[in-house]
Scaffold this active site. Structure first.
Site, PDB file in Angstrom:
ATOM      1  N   ARG A 273       0.842  -1.191   0.000  1.00  0.00           N
ATOM      2  CA  ARG A 273       0.000   0.000   0.000  1.00  0.00           C
ATOM      3  C   ARG A 273       0.881   1.246   0.000  1.00  0.00           C
ATOM      4  O   ARG A 273       1.991   1.246   0.530  1.00  0.00           O
ATOM      5  CB  ARG A 273      -0.907   0.023   1.231  1.00  0.00           C
ATOM      6  CG  ARG A 273      -1.915  -1.104   1.261  1.00  0.00           C
ATOM      7  CD  ARG A 273      -3.056  -0.846   0.278  1.00  0.00           C
ATOM      8  NE  ARG A 273      -4.061  -1.896   0.357  1.00  0.00           N
ATOM      9  CZ  ARG A 273      -4.094  -2.957  -0.428  1.00  0.00           C
ATOM     10  NH1 ARG A 273      -3.154  -3.116  -1.358  1.00  0.00           N
ATOM     11  NH2 ARG A 273      -5.046  -3.860  -0.307  1.00  0.00           N
TER      12      ARG A 273
ATOM     13  N   HIS B 200       0.271   1.091  -9.802  1.00  0.00           N
ATOM     14  CA  HIS B 200      -0.525   0.161  -8.995  1.00  0.00           C
ATOM     15  C   HIS B 200      -1.143  -0.937  -9.868  1.00  0.00           C
ATOM     16  O   HIS B 200      -2.350  -1.189  -9.827  1.00  0.00           O
ATOM     17  CB  HIS B 200      -1.616   0.907  -8.223  1.00  0.00           C
ATOM     18  CG  HIS B 200      -1.909   0.268  -6.894  1.00  0.00           C
ATOM     19  ND1 HIS B 200      -2.066   0.978  -5.733  1.00  0.00           N
ATOM     20  CD2 HIS B 200      -2.068  -1.046  -6.543  1.00  0.00           C
ATOM     21  CE1 HIS B 200      -2.317   0.152  -4.724  1.00  0.00           C
ATOM     22  NE2 HIS B 200      -2.304  -1.079  -5.189  1.00  0.00           N
TER      23      HIS B 200
END
Length: 323
Positions: free
Chosen positions: A238, A286
């Protein structure tokens, strides 16, 4: 398992597709393929909030889930649910489920293997040399002499560890609690006492931790100082695991030699952010792994049908956060 049929007298399910960073409408065809009569909503066109049965989410708008009075299911489109529980207004009585899909583990394993090999085998140097027409060989170190440490031995971390071990890398991993059945070639560390030992022998450190209060900022100055000088860091977890200022300082000092980032503290990362311009940083948007839309739709409808039948799905969050 295919989507469980809803009783003929049930109204079509109403699904809210909620994200503050993604256009979630890409999921609509997949849901309609399974339930042509499905009703769907987005954050900017919710209609009557009382109609909504399930919310399919990635970083949902703050406070919105708590405003859906008849919500039965909150479904993440990924393996993590921390992006949902980050909102204190999330209704705690509503089950939160992750996606469990074999392709996610394969995608993450391939990304992590690429990230490790790309730096270990000096491919950024070769790309620059190619652009200049330069034939120059960099030092070749066999995988057996390159130590890869994976912080986070959940489902994705274990898959990545097995893939790297199969390629001949020296692989170790860290988890909160012991992992008794690690595959051959993977050394396990656990708990607060095990983390320093893991970091001390990491030529490449891969972060695949869930985001919790304890792991926020994990990739920061304290962790970097424990790594061997010249280590490589990969963040496929993350964005909030990363302290960007500490990373830039460690790269500039030579404590770190390179960073591969699939998750950054701000997403999308602003064009003027210094991480984009640093010569020792590789950023991907991502994309380390993605769940097919069809799998998200199928599991959402399966989970909703199970809840309507009084059964708790086995992908609910309380069973999904091991690392």
């Amino acid at each position: 398992m295919s989507a469980l049929p809803l009783h003929a007298t049930d109204r079509p399910p109403c699904i809210a597709l909620l994200s503050r960073v993604l256009d979630m409408r890409y999921l609509v065809p997949a849901f309609q393929a399974l339930r042509p009569d499905i009703a769907w909503r987005t954050a900017d066109d919710l209609g009557d909030p009382a109609d909504i049965d399930a919310a399919v989410c990635w970083l949902p708008p703050a406070g919105l889930l708590g405003a859906l009075p008849n919500l039965r299911l909150i479904q993440s489109i990924g393996a993590g649910v921390d992006h949902i529980y980050a909102d204190p207004a999330v209704p705690r009585h509503v089950p939160v489920c992750r996606v469990a899909e074999a392709g996610m583990a394969a995608g993450m394993s391939s990304y992590v293997a690429w990230a490790v090999i790309n730096h270990h085998r000096h491919f950024p140097d070769y790309v620059r040399n190619h652009a200049q027409g330069v034939w120059r060989e960099s030092l070749i170190v066999p995988p057996s002499e390159h130590r890869v440490a994976i912080a986070g031995l959940g489902r994705l971390g274990l898959a990545a560890a097995r893939a790297l071990a199969a390629l001949g890398y020296r692989v170790s991993g860290w988890s909160r609690t012991p992992k008794p059945d690690l595959a051959e070639g993977i050394t396990g560390y656990h708990g607060a006492d095990g983390l320093p030992a893991l970091l001390a022998q990491a030529d490449t450190l891969v972060c695949l931790l869930p985001l919790t209060d304890e792991t926020r900022g994990f990739l920061g100055a304290a962790t970097f100082a424990r790594l061997p000088r010249g280590a490589h860091v990969v963040n496929a977890g993350r964005g909030e695991h990363l302290d960007a200022a500490a990373l830039l300082a460690a790269l500039d000092s030579g404590q770190l030699s390179y960073a591969t980032l699939d998750a950054t503290p701000q997403e999308p990362l602003p064009p003027d952010h210094p991480l984009w311009r640093h010569p020792k940083v590789m950023i991907t948007p991502h994309i380390a792994t993605r769940t097919p839309a069809a799998a998200i739709a199928r599991q959402t409808l399966d989970n909703l049908a199970a809840l309507r039948a009084g059964r708790r799905p086995d992908t609910c969050a309380d069973a999904a956060l091991g690392y």
